[in-house]
Write a protein that holds these residues in place. Sequence first.
Motif, PDB file in Angstrom:
ATOM      1  N   GLN A  49       0.777  -1.068  -0.078  1.00 20.26           N
ATOM      2  CA  GLN A  49       0.007   0.075   0.065  1.00 20.26           C
ATOM      3  C   GLN A  49       0.901   1.247  -0.004  1.00 20.26           C
ATOM      4  O   GLN A  49       2.079   1.313   0.434  1.00 20.26           O
ATOM      5  CB  GLN A  49      -0.768  -0.096   1.080  1.00 20.26           C
ATOM      6  N   GLY A  50       0.497   2.379  -0.530  1.00 22.56           N
ATOM      7  CA  GLY A  50       1.095   3.667  -0.736  1.00 22.56           C
ATOM      8  C   GLY A  50       2.184   3.585  -1.578  1.00 22.56           C
ATOM      9  O   GLY A  50       2.735   4.572  -1.405  1.00 22.56           O
ATOM     10  N   ILE A  53       2.205   7.023  -3.294  1.00 22.45           N
ATOM     11  CA  ILE A  53       2.721   8.165  -2.153  1.00 22.45           C
ATOM     12  C   ILE A  53       4.149   8.117  -2.363  1.00 22.45           C
ATOM     13  O   ILE A  53       4.909   9.042  -2.318  1.00 22.45           O
ATOM     14  CB  ILE A  53       2.038   7.794  -0.874  1.00 22.45           C
ATOM     15  N   GLN A  54       4.724   6.875  -2.122  1.00 20.81           N
ATOM     16  CA  GLN A  54       6.314   6.680  -2.145  1.00 20.81           C
ATOM     17  C   GLN A  54       6.618   7.039  -3.361  1.00 20.81           C
ATOM     18  O   GLN A  54       7.796   7.938  -3.311  1.00 20.81           O
ATOM     19  CB  GLN A  54       6.608   5.188  -1.671  1.00 20.81           C
ATOM     20  N   LYS A  75      -3.695   9.480  -4.408  1.00 22.74           N
ATOM     21  CA  LYS A  75      -2.923   9.896  -3.267  1.00 22.74           C
ATOM     22  C   LYS A  75      -1.713  10.320  -3.809  1.00 22.74           C
ATOM     23  O   LYS A  75      -0.986  11.464  -3.322  1.00 22.74           O
ATOM     24  CB  LYS A  75      -2.662   8.706  -2.424  1.00 22.74           C
ATOM     25  N   GLN A  78      -2.011  13.856  -4.850  1.00 19.01           N
ATOM     26  CA  GLN A  78      -2.147  14.703  -3.715  1.00 19.01           C
ATOM     27  C   GLN A  78      -0.804  15.282  -3.392  1.00 19.01           C
ATOM     28  O   GLN A  78      -0.583  16.513  -2.928  1.00 19.01           O
ATOM     29  CB  GLN A  78      -3.056  14.253  -2.510  1.00 19.01           C
ATOM     30  N   VAL A  79       0.133  14.112  -3.354  1.00 15.59           N
ATOM     31  CA  VAL A  79       1.497  14.710  -2.761  1.00 15.59           C
ATOM     32  C   VAL A  79       2.332  15.517  -4.071  1.00 15.59           C
ATOM     33  O   VAL A  79       2.683  16.660  -3.605  1.00 15.59           O
ATOM     34  CB  VAL A  79       2.194  13.347  -2.672  1.00 15.59           C
ATOM     35  N   ALA A  82       0.783  19.057  -3.840  1.00 16.50           N
ATOM     36  CA  ALA A  82       1.143  19.788  -2.877  1.00 16.50           C
ATOM     37  C   ALA A  82       2.628  20.385  -2.903  1.00 16.50           C
ATOM     38  O   ALA A  82       3.048  21.128  -2.629  1.00 16.50           O
ATOM     39  CB  ALA A  82       1.041  18.914  -1.562  1.00 16.50           C
ATOM     40  N   ALA A 120     -11.211   3.813  -3.344  1.00 18.75           N
ATOM     41  CA  ALA A 120     -11.829   5.272  -3.125  1.00 18.75           C
ATOM     42  C   ALA A 120     -12.880   5.174  -4.160  1.00 18.75           C
ATOM     43  O   ALA A 120     -12.891   4.242  -5.297  1.00 18.75           O
ATOM     44  CB  ALA A 120     -10.781   6.133  -3.417  1.00 18.75           C
TER      45      ALA A 120
ATOM     46  N   PHE B  79       4.420   3.177   6.728  1.00 19.44           N
ATOM     47  CA  PHE B  79       3.249   2.995   5.935  1.00 19.44           C
ATOM     48  C   PHE B  79       2.862   4.026   4.757  1.00 19.44           C
ATOM     49  O   PHE B  79       1.917   4.161   3.989  1.00 19.44           O
ATOM     50  CB  PHE B  79       1.884   2.826   6.599  1.00 19.44           C
ATOM     51  N   HIS B  80       3.784   5.078   4.680  1.00 14.14           N
ATOM     52  CA  HIS B  80       3.600   6.380   3.839  1.00 14.14           C
ATOM     53  C   HIS B  80       2.183   6.956   4.293  1.00 14.14           C
ATOM     54  O   HIS B  80       1.690   7.479   3.405  1.00 14.14           O
ATOM     55  CB  HIS B  80       3.744   5.980   2.531  1.00 14.14           C
ATOM     56  N   VAL B  83       3.513  12.204   4.990  1.00  8.03           N
ATOM     57  CA  VAL B  83       4.457  12.418   3.948  1.00  8.03           C
ATOM     58  C   VAL B  83       4.783  14.031   4.166  1.00  8.03           C
ATOM     59  O   VAL B  83       3.920  14.717   3.938  1.00  8.03           O
ATOM     60  CB  VAL B  83       4.228  12.028   2.532  1.00  8.03           C
ATOM     61  N   VAL B  85       6.123  17.173   2.445  1.00  6.60           N
ATOM     62  CA  VAL B  85       6.230  17.539   0.809  1.00  6.60           C
ATOM     63  C   VAL B  85       6.534  19.037   1.073  1.00  6.60           C
ATOM     64  O   VAL B  85       5.964  19.696   1.647  1.00  6.60           O
ATOM     65  CB  VAL B  85       5.100  17.303   0.084  1.00  6.60           C
ATOM     66  N   ILE B  90       1.687  15.873   4.904  1.00  2.73           N
ATOM     67  CA  ILE B  90       0.286  15.465   4.518  1.00  2.73           C
ATOM     68  C   ILE B  90       0.001  14.009   5.062  1.00  2.73           C
ATOM     69  O   ILE B  90       0.746  13.270   5.020  1.00  2.73           O
ATOM     70  CB  ILE B  90       0.193  15.173   2.948  1.00  2.73           C
ATOM     71  N   PHE B  92      -2.388  10.860   5.270  1.00  2.00           N
ATOM     72  CA  PHE B  92      -3.292  10.063   4.867  1.00  2.00           C
ATOM     73  C   PHE B  92      -3.824   9.189   5.448  1.00  2.00           C
ATOM     74  O   PHE B  92      -3.446   7.963   5.849  1.00  2.00           O
ATOM     75  CB  PHE B  92      -2.683   9.238   3.330  1.00  2.00           C
ATOM     76  N   MET B  95      -4.357   5.264   5.221  1.00  2.00           N
ATOM     77  CA  MET B  95      -3.279   4.472   5.355  1.00  2.00           C
ATOM     78  C   MET B  95      -2.806   4.195   6.707  1.00  2.00           C
ATOM     79  O   MET B  95      -1.623   3.399   6.768  1.00  2.00           O
ATOM     80  CB  MET B  95      -2.116   5.238   4.478  1.00  2.00           C
ATOM     81  N   VAL B 138     -15.976   4.410   2.786  1.00  2.00           N
ATOM     82  CA  VAL B 138     -15.562   4.582   1.449  1.00  2.00           C
ATOM     83  C   VAL B 138     -14.119   5.423   1.734  1.00  2.00           C
ATOM     84  O   VAL B 138     -14.158   6.315   2.258  1.00  2.00           O
ATOM     85  CB  VAL B 138     -16.594   5.554   0.602  1.00  2.00           C
ATOM     86  N   GLY B 139     -13.300   4.932   1.059  1.00  2.00           N
ATOM     87  CA  GLY B 139     -12.022   5.485   1.261  1.00  2.00           C
ATOM     88  C   GLY B 139     -10.972   5.147   2.101  1.00  2.00           C
ATOM     89  O   GLY B 139      -9.779   5.453   1.832  1.00  2.00           O
ATOM     90  N   MET B 140     -11.664   4.337   2.909  1.00  2.00           N
ATOM     91  CA  MET B 140     -10.573   3.903   4.083  1.00  2.00           C
ATOM     92  C   MET B 140      -9.945   2.650   3.556  1.00  2.00           C
ATOM     93  O   MET B 140     -10.559   1.607   2.795  1.00  2.00           O
ATOM     94  CB  MET B 140     -11.472   3.620   5.385  1.00  2.00           C
TER      95      MET B 140
END
Lengths: 120, 281
Positions: A49-50, A53-54, A75, A78-79, A82, A120, B79-80, B83, B85, B90, B92, B95, B138-140
């Motif tokens: 997962q992620g 993002i990574q 995700k 979004q990073v 930003a 999502a 688990f990112h 993060v 930036v 940010i 998440f 996650m 939703v989204g989790m």
Amino acid sequence: MKIAFSTSGESLEAPLDSRFGRAPYFLIYDLDSRQARVVDNGASRASSQGAGIQAADSVVRAGAGAVVTAHCGPKAFQVLHAAGIKVFSCHAATVGEALDMYRSGALVEQTGADVAGHHA
Amino acid sequence: MKVAIASGKGGTGKTTVAVNLARSWGGPVQLLDCDVEEPNAHLFLGGEKGEEVPVFVKVPSVDEALCDGCGECGRFCEFHAIVVVGRSPIVFPGMCHACGGCAKVCPRGAIREVDERIGVVETRRSGSVSLTLGRMDVGMSMAPPLVHAVRARIQGGSPAILDAPAGTSCSVVATLRETDFVVLVTEPTPFGLHDLTLAVDLVRELRLPFGVVVNRVGAGDDRVHAWCRKEGVEILLEIPDDRRIAEGYARGRLLVEALPEYGDLFRSLAGTIAARVGVAA
Ligand code: SF4
Ligand code: SF4
């Protein structure tokens, strides 16, 4: 400015990889110096997962100002957003073709994530 | 007694086994639908919708006024889920594993833990079956804490049947842990066998006693049977390949109600499981 291309190879002739987070490599091309360098995305691909993002994090670190890929998930977007990195959707066959399209202004900037994440 | 129903992949008939076993148990039984991404046992069992109780986990919240963008939190989180930036983190929440680590490593004390809703738990009653289900928002993507919340509803006294998510992910492990017996549902096909072997590896690693239910017997070949013989794995039940079963399933009907002739199969499965666990059914 530097552009990051998601790719499965290590040169301009290599295929443009369709998925941003799971692409094996990023080819970082410097428009000013015309130099290319390759960033290994292996660690992101291995994470369950992620990954996006990574991957986005490594592109930010590489100093890219734009990303060219076929699909960028929410995700990662979004990073990148930003960090002020523009994302361009592109379905070119190779990195070189994608670069030409970028230069000629043929690519459209993505304004939201076009691939829904896992849930999502 | 806690019995988990699992399968290496979706679509093998795991839910069919779970709901029909629950209905056929004979006496009060608890069914826990731990497939929190796609709970569906209630579609077959019906019953009045119960109260939904929200489930929360702790996730980080960054006070931007205190944060100096050092990046420690992002480097720590494997688990990112956070993060950094530029100069601002940010988060998440979907996650986050709620380990609290980022708040601890933040040198500026900029991270607080706040409640984030991940889903709901609901209990409803259908005849002798008390059904508890978890439903992720939703989204989790953090299923295990929700599985734990579902399991926390188990009451002593009557047996509990846990319908696990398909696959071998950490939410499956969260469902199987500390159960007394695992029923693995599979199909007699090459893919079925492949996914079964992964599921068997997992339950063996968890050191749980288990047996196999082969669904749609007659539709494939005998490789699952041959493999079970070779590995000394008990086949608890065979459900024949009967088109009427799929039709009833598509209409949301309980197999043992749509086709009462299958009632004995599931009653015998209940008896076999009880015998393996060493209690009276
Ligand atoms: S609490 Fe743990 S998992 Fe969540 S963001 Fe912080 S370090 Fe990551
Ligand atoms: S560790 Fe604390 S100060 Fe450093 S970036 Fe994270 S939140 Fe900000």
